[in-house]
Write an enzyme that holds these catalytic residues in place. Structure first.
Site, PDB file in Angstrom:
ATOM      1  N   ARG A 123      -1.881  -6.020  17.286  1.00  0.00           N
ATOM      2  CA  ARG A 123      -2.949  -5.386  16.503  1.00  0.00           C
ATOM      3  C   ARG A 123      -4.291  -6.095  16.695  1.00  0.00           C
ATOM      4  O   ARG A 123      -4.348  -7.335  16.757  1.00  0.00           O
ATOM      5  CB  ARG A 123      -2.567  -5.347  15.022  1.00  0.00           C
ATOM      6  CG  ARG A 123      -1.343  -4.472  14.804  1.00  0.00           C
ATOM      7  CD  ARG A 123      -0.922  -4.422  13.363  1.00  0.00           C
ATOM      8  NE  ARG A 123      -1.689  -3.500  12.563  1.00  0.00           N
ATOM      9  CZ  ARG A 123      -2.261  -3.819  11.404  1.00  0.00           C
ATOM     10  NH1 ARG A 123      -2.233  -5.059  10.936  1.00  0.00           N
ATOM     11  NH2 ARG A 123      -2.898  -2.910  10.706  1.00  0.00           N
ATOM     12  N   ARG A 173       0.838  -1.215   0.000  1.00  0.00           N
ATOM     13  CA  ARG A 173       0.000   0.000   0.000  1.00  0.00           C
ATOM     14  C   ARG A 173       0.868   1.259   0.000  1.00  0.00           C
ATOM     15  O   ARG A 173       0.515   2.258   0.632  1.00  0.00           O
ATOM     16  CB  ARG A 173      -0.966   0.020   1.176  1.00  0.00           C
ATOM     17  CG  ARG A 173      -1.739  -1.257   1.406  1.00  0.00           C
ATOM     18  CD  ARG A 173      -2.470  -1.706   0.175  1.00  0.00           C
ATOM     19  NE  ARG A 173      -3.210  -2.957   0.412  1.00  0.00           N
ATOM     20  CZ  ARG A 173      -3.804  -3.628  -0.562  1.00  0.00           C
ATOM     21  NH1 ARG A 173      -3.749  -3.213  -1.813  1.00  0.00           N
ATOM     22  NH2 ARG A 173      -4.456  -4.729  -0.304  1.00  0.00           N
ATOM     23  N   ASP A 178     -11.804  -0.858   7.885  1.00  0.00           N
ATOM     24  CA  ASP A 178     -10.432  -0.838   7.367  1.00  0.00           C
ATOM     25  C   ASP A 178     -10.131   0.478   6.649  1.00  0.00           C
ATOM     26  O   ASP A 178      -9.993   0.489   5.429  1.00  0.00           O
ATOM     27  CB  ASP A 178     -10.258  -2.018   6.405  1.00  0.00           C
ATOM     28  CG  ASP A 178      -8.799  -2.294   6.100  1.00  0.00           C
ATOM     29  OD1 ASP A 178      -7.942  -1.605   6.664  1.00  0.00           O
ATOM     30  OD2 ASP A 178      -8.534  -3.188   5.280  1.00  0.00           O
ATOM     31  N   GLU A 197      -4.474   4.424   1.151  1.00  0.00           N
ATOM     32  CA  GLU A 197      -4.949   3.220   0.449  1.00  0.00           C
ATOM     33  C   GLU A 197      -6.353   3.403  -0.124  1.00  0.00           C
ATOM     34  O   GLU A 197      -6.597   3.109  -1.288  1.00  0.00           O
ATOM     35  CB  GLU A 197      -4.925   2.033   1.423  1.00  0.00           C
ATOM     36  CG  GLU A 197      -5.443   0.750   0.809  1.00  0.00           C
ATOM     37  CD  GLU A 197      -5.348  -0.439   1.769  1.00  0.00           C
ATOM     38  OE1 GLU A 197      -4.846  -0.267   2.899  1.00  0.00           O
ATOM     39  OE2 GLU A 197      -5.782  -1.532   1.369  1.00  0.00           O
ATOM     40  N   GLU A 232      -5.568 -12.170   8.138  1.00  0.00           N
ATOM     41  CA  GLU A 232      -5.217 -12.183   6.715  1.00  0.00           C
ATOM     42  C   GLU A 232      -4.042 -13.127   6.438  1.00  0.00           C
ATOM     43  O   GLU A 232      -3.096 -12.781   5.737  1.00  0.00           O
ATOM     44  CB  GLU A 232      -4.921 -10.757   6.223  1.00  0.00           C
ATOM     45  CG  GLU A 232      -6.134  -9.837   6.392  1.00  0.00           C
ATOM     46  CD  GLU A 232      -5.956  -8.432   5.849  1.00  0.00           C
ATOM     47  OE1 GLU A 232      -4.802  -7.977   5.715  1.00  0.00           O
ATOM     48  OE2 GLU A 232      -6.976  -7.785   5.563  1.00  0.00           O
ATOM     49  N   LYS A 240      -7.447  -0.189  14.901  1.00  0.00           N
ATOM     50  CA  LYS A 240      -7.743   0.745  13.797  1.00  0.00           C
ATOM     51  C   LYS A 240      -8.866   1.682  14.222  1.00  0.00           C
ATOM     52  O   LYS A 240      -9.784   1.251  14.933  1.00  0.00           O
ATOM     53  CB  LYS A 240      -8.158  -0.019  12.539  1.00  0.00           C
ATOM     54  CG  LYS A 240      -6.992  -0.750  11.888  1.00  0.00           C
ATOM     55  CD  LYS A 240      -7.327  -1.262  10.488  1.00  0.00           C
ATOM     56  CE  LYS A 240      -6.114  -2.009   9.938  1.00  0.00           C
ATOM     57  NZ  LYS A 240      -6.245  -2.422   8.536  1.00  0.00           N
ATOM     58  N   GLU A 255     -14.919  12.153  -0.544  1.00  0.00           N
ATOM     59  CA  GLU A 255     -16.061  11.342  -0.106  1.00  0.00           C
ATOM     60  C   GLU A 255     -17.238  11.501  -1.073  1.00  0.00           C
ATOM     61  O   GLU A 255     -17.935  10.543  -1.395  1.00  0.00           O
ATOM     62  CB  GLU A 255     -16.476  11.793   1.295  1.00  0.00           C
ATOM     63  CG  GLU A 255     -17.644  11.028   1.865  1.00  0.00           C
ATOM     64  CD  GLU A 255     -17.999  11.504   3.273  1.00  0.00           C
ATOM     65  OE1 GLU A 255     -17.847  12.713   3.555  1.00  0.00           O
ATOM     66  OE2 GLU A 255     -18.434  10.671   4.087  1.00  0.00           O
ATOM     67  N   GLU A 286      -4.899   3.328  15.624  1.00  0.00           N
ATOM     68  CA  GLU A 286      -4.118   3.268  14.384  1.00  0.00           C
ATOM     69  C   GLU A 286      -4.859   4.005  13.276  1.00  0.00           C
ATOM     70  O   GLU A 286      -6.042   3.750  13.036  1.00  0.00           O
ATOM     71  CB  GLU A 286      -3.902   1.793  14.002  1.00  0.00           C
ATOM     72  CG  GLU A 286      -3.004   1.589  12.803  1.00  0.00           C
ATOM     73  CD  GLU A 286      -2.813   0.110  12.452  1.00  0.00           C
ATOM     74  OE1 GLU A 286      -2.260  -0.642  13.276  1.00  0.00           O
ATOM     75  OE2 GLU A 286      -3.223  -0.281  11.343  1.00  0.00           O
TER      76      GLU A 286
HETATM   77  C1  GCV Z   1      -0.664  -4.803   5.861  1.00  0.00           C
HETATM   78  C2  GCV Z   1      -5.734  -3.923   4.799  1.00  0.00           C
HETATM   79  C3  GCV Z   1      -4.726  -3.693   3.718  1.00  0.00           C
HETATM   80  C4  GCV Z   1      -3.567  -4.674   3.859  1.00  0.00           C
HETATM   81  C5  GCV Z   1      -2.966  -4.501   5.247  1.00  0.00           C
HETATM   82  C6  GCV Z   1      -4.052  -4.755   6.278  1.00  0.00           C
HETATM   83  C7  GCV Z   1      -3.569  -4.548   7.699  1.00  0.00           C
HETATM   84  O1  GCV Z   1      -6.368  -5.160   4.636  1.00  0.00           O
HETATM   85  O2  GCV Z   1      -5.334  -3.815   2.469  1.00  0.00           O
HETATM   86  O3  GCV Z   1      -2.625  -4.371   2.863  1.00  0.00           O
HETATM   87  O4  GCV Z   1      -1.890  -5.378   5.446  1.00  0.00           O
HETATM   88  O5  GCV Z   1      -5.109  -3.863   6.059  1.00  0.00           O
HETATM   89  O6  GCV Z   1      -3.860  -3.505   8.255  1.00  0.00           O
HETATM   90  O7  GCV Z   1      -2.914  -5.426   8.239  1.00  0.00           O
END
Ligand code: GCV
Length: 676
Positions: free
Chosen positions: A319, A158, A365, A393, A286, A360, A508, A387
């Protein structure tokens, strides 16, 4: 006398961003006394000496010329250490002398940069004693930089600013010039208040895993370059490291051999980097390994690493971005927005004192518009960090202007328990603010020169989460463009505000409406695709059909996500009648004819905002073009070129979204504009 550390020289062609030499003129043309000793005091001395050489001032160190008089005194003293802490400073001006006193070396450095920010105003009139202390102790940037170029994600996951500042093609950047540039980066960041950097991606691939052990020397070289500016280095590590690197049969956090392995490895990290900050971990997310494999909780996972770091005063940043990315769109009961709360809220109070849960700011996301994550209000007995994402992104990938200060400020000022309760900024005092960095080896650091404003604001909002983001923007404009040195300071300032102030709302408008999110092209996430993620396993749905759109997250009829909030928000979000318009589709599935609190129907709002958004980009491009005589030509040209792409893309968004919803709903635009 110690020789001053020279102010790092930028490689030729690199934009100095927000510390151009001109910003030092008021300070550099005066007489300064620097009092105190230590490596960061040397850095301060180097900064002032460099400025004095350039602008004809003079800088002396304590004891060099007893009885002399000065315009500026930068002094390290321990009298006020309780009040100032390691990072605070006091500023006072009396009898023609501006005096910065700090108890810690970092405080002195921040005091110096504060004087630079004030410019001439630092040397005028009298100034009663002001105390400046950061509200958050940890102000951090996470780099999602890969050591080896990843086949899909490239050098920087990203990343929209060229390559990594730290890594290239599988190795650490180690030439003198490359390390100077890292030091310059540390300097820029320190001037905004940042004090920590994680230097590699939270997705820890094969090569990156080795940074923890046999490649720790490469991390140490980066730490050496950042240390003169008070920045501590952190490392993202793989939870499976005991297996992958240590040859153990398990990474179970309750296994003795695993605990011993982490303790030993961590000891060696500290031998290489005595002021190492700690680990960052993305686990069970992920595809990254984590404690679930062993039937253990995330608190047990985090506490394993916390125990290894504790003897060295290190911290683990764990995280909270944990969710099921193997969903079925037909299953309406599984809601990705719920996941972090469901996993972590029950663990409140179970994390070690040196474990920070990094959440986050939104439950999904980093979308253009999300509510604040309910996790932040639900874990009073856990150290939390919030975060945010400076790398854009989902907000234009640094090809579009999107000033995010107002978005972050809204999140930081949000009060999870209503107006009487603490703000998010208050709740993360124990853990800090972390931003995914937007910087790379691009000559403008951030790709789009105007995206630097976001990076600057990270540090300033981490220093004071309740600060007005406009003040941070003003500072960045003054420090970066030095308007007073141009022919028309007022036009330059107002032009920059015109293109930046409302740019998040503009973005937006022409992208995903009313908090619905994720209408982007899958994979790279740039450009529109309404159904790009609609039937995918990632759990990113809008549920648009011929009758309506939005995700029902109410408690009464939906996924129940609204009930993860305390009152008043649980009630506010529960009903379409009270839910703020901008979050309506995040919380509710409504017919296209639903009338918003603004008085407009949902479908007409979609059409109007998409036409307006494009018109606003056209206007911003025009304003930017009109600043050509006031902005350094190469910088102006870079942004002008990006405006062409922003406009092309905004039109594409408008046409894609409007066409999709016109065809889906069959409702024509009340104003009769062209929709395909
Ligand atoms: C580093 C999203 C992004 C991923 C990222 C992930 C995260 O899914 O697309 O690239 O991975 O967030 O915060 O871990």
């Amino acid at each position: 006398m110690t020789a001053p550390i020279p102010v790092p020289a930028l490689p030729s062609g690199v934009d100095p961003a927000w510390l151009p030499p001109a910003a030092f003129r008021p300070l550099g043309s005066r007489r300064t006394l620097i009092s105190g000793t230590g490596p960061l005091v040397d850095t301060v001395h180097g900064e002032v000496a460099g400025a004095s050489d350039r602008f004809g001032g003079q800088v002396l160190r304590d004891g060099q010329e007893p009885g002399a008089s000065y315009d500026l005194v930068l002094e390290l003293g321990d009298d006020d250490s309780d009040e100032l802490g390691d990072e605070g400073f006091a500023l006072v001006r009396a009898d023609g002398v501006t005096r910065v006193t700090a108890a810690g070396q970092r405080g002195l450095l921040y005091g110096l940069f504060h004087v630079v920010r004030l410019g001439e105003a630092a040397f005028q009139g009298e100034r009663a004693r002001e105390l400046h202390r950061p509200a958050l102790a940890l102000r951090m940037l996470d780099h999602w930089d890969n050591v080896a170029v990843h086949p899909v994600m490239g050098q920087v996951e990203r990343g929209y600013s060229g390559g990594s500042l730290f890594w290239q093609d599988g190795r650490a950047r180690g030439s003198r010039e490359e390390l100077e540039r890292v030091r310059c980066y540390g300097r820029l960041l320190a001037a905004s208040g940042i004090n920590a950097i994680a230097v590699n991606n939270v997705n820890v691939h094969g090569a990156e895993a080795h940074l923890l052990t046999d490649r720790i020397g490469e991390v140490a070289a980066i730490a050496d370059a950042l240390r003169p500016y008070g920045i501590r280095t952190h490392l993202s590590v793989s939870f499976a490291a005991p297996v992958v690197l240590g040859g153990l049969p398990t990474a179970d956090p309750l296994d003795e051999a695993v605990r011993d392995w982490w303790a030993e490895v961590t000891g060696r990290v500290y031998e290489a980097i005595p002021d190492f900050g700690g680990y960052v971990v993305k686990a069970d997310s992920e595809g990254q390994p984590g404690p679930f494999t062993y039937g253990r909780s995330h608190a047990e996972g985090a506490n394993l690493l916390a125990a290894a770091l504790a003897p060295h005063s290190g911290t683990v940043h764990w995280r909270a971005f944990v969710y099921n990315h193997r969903q079925d769109w037909r299953d309406r009961s599984t809601d990705r927005a719920r996941a972090a709360y469901d996993h972590f809220a029950p663990l409140d109070g179970a994390f070690a004192p040196n474990a920070v849960l990094q959440v986050k700011h939104g439950p999904m996301d980093f979308q253009t518009r999300e509510p604040v994550s309910p996790v932040i209000g639900a874990m009073p007995d856990t150290r939390l960090a919030v975060e945010i994402q400076a790398t854009q992104e989902y907000t234009g990938q640094q090809r579009h202007v999107c000033w995010l200060g107002p978005m972050w400020s809204e999140a930081l000022r949000f009060r999870p328990e209503g107006q009487e309760g603490p703000s998010v900024g208050d709740l993360v005092r124990g853990g800090g603010l972390v931003a995914v960095s937007s910087a790379g080896d691009d000559p403008y650091w951030t790709g789009h020169p105007l995206a630097q404003a976001n990076l600057y604001a990270v540090g300033r909002l981490a220093w004071r989460p309740d600060a007005d983001p406009r003040a941070a923007l003003d500072e960045w404009i003054e420090l970066t463009f030095a308007p007073e040195e141009t022919a028309d300071p007022a036009r330059l300032r107002s032009g920059l505000h015109a293109v930046l102030d409302g740019s998040w709302r503009t973005y937006e408008k022409y992208t995903a409406p009313l908090g619905v999110g994720f209408m982007v092209q899958p994979g790279h996430h740039y450009g529109p695709s309404v159904d790009g993620y609609e039937y995918s396993p990632w759990g990113t749905y809008h549920f648009a059909d011929r009758d309506g759109i939005g995700v029902d997250r109410s408690q009464a009829t939906g996924t129940g996500f609204a009930g993860q909030y305390a009152k008043p928000w649980a009630e506010v979000y529960e009903s379409p009648a009270t839910c703020p318009d901008e979050l309506l589709l995040f919380f509710h599935h409504v017919p296209y004819g639903h009338v918003l609190r603004s008085g407009e129907t949902v479908i007409q709002h979609i059409y109007d905002t998409h036409f307006d958004g494009v018109a606003e980009v056209e206007e911003a491009r025009r304003v930017w073009a009109g600043l050509a005589d006031l902005v350094e030509p190469a910088r102006h040209a870079r942004a002008a070129e990006r405006y062409e792409e922003q406009l092309r893309s905004a039109r594409e968004w408008r046409d894609h979204i409007n066409t999709y919803f016109f065809r889906k709903s069959g409702v024509p635009d009340a104003r009769g504009r062209l929709i395909h």
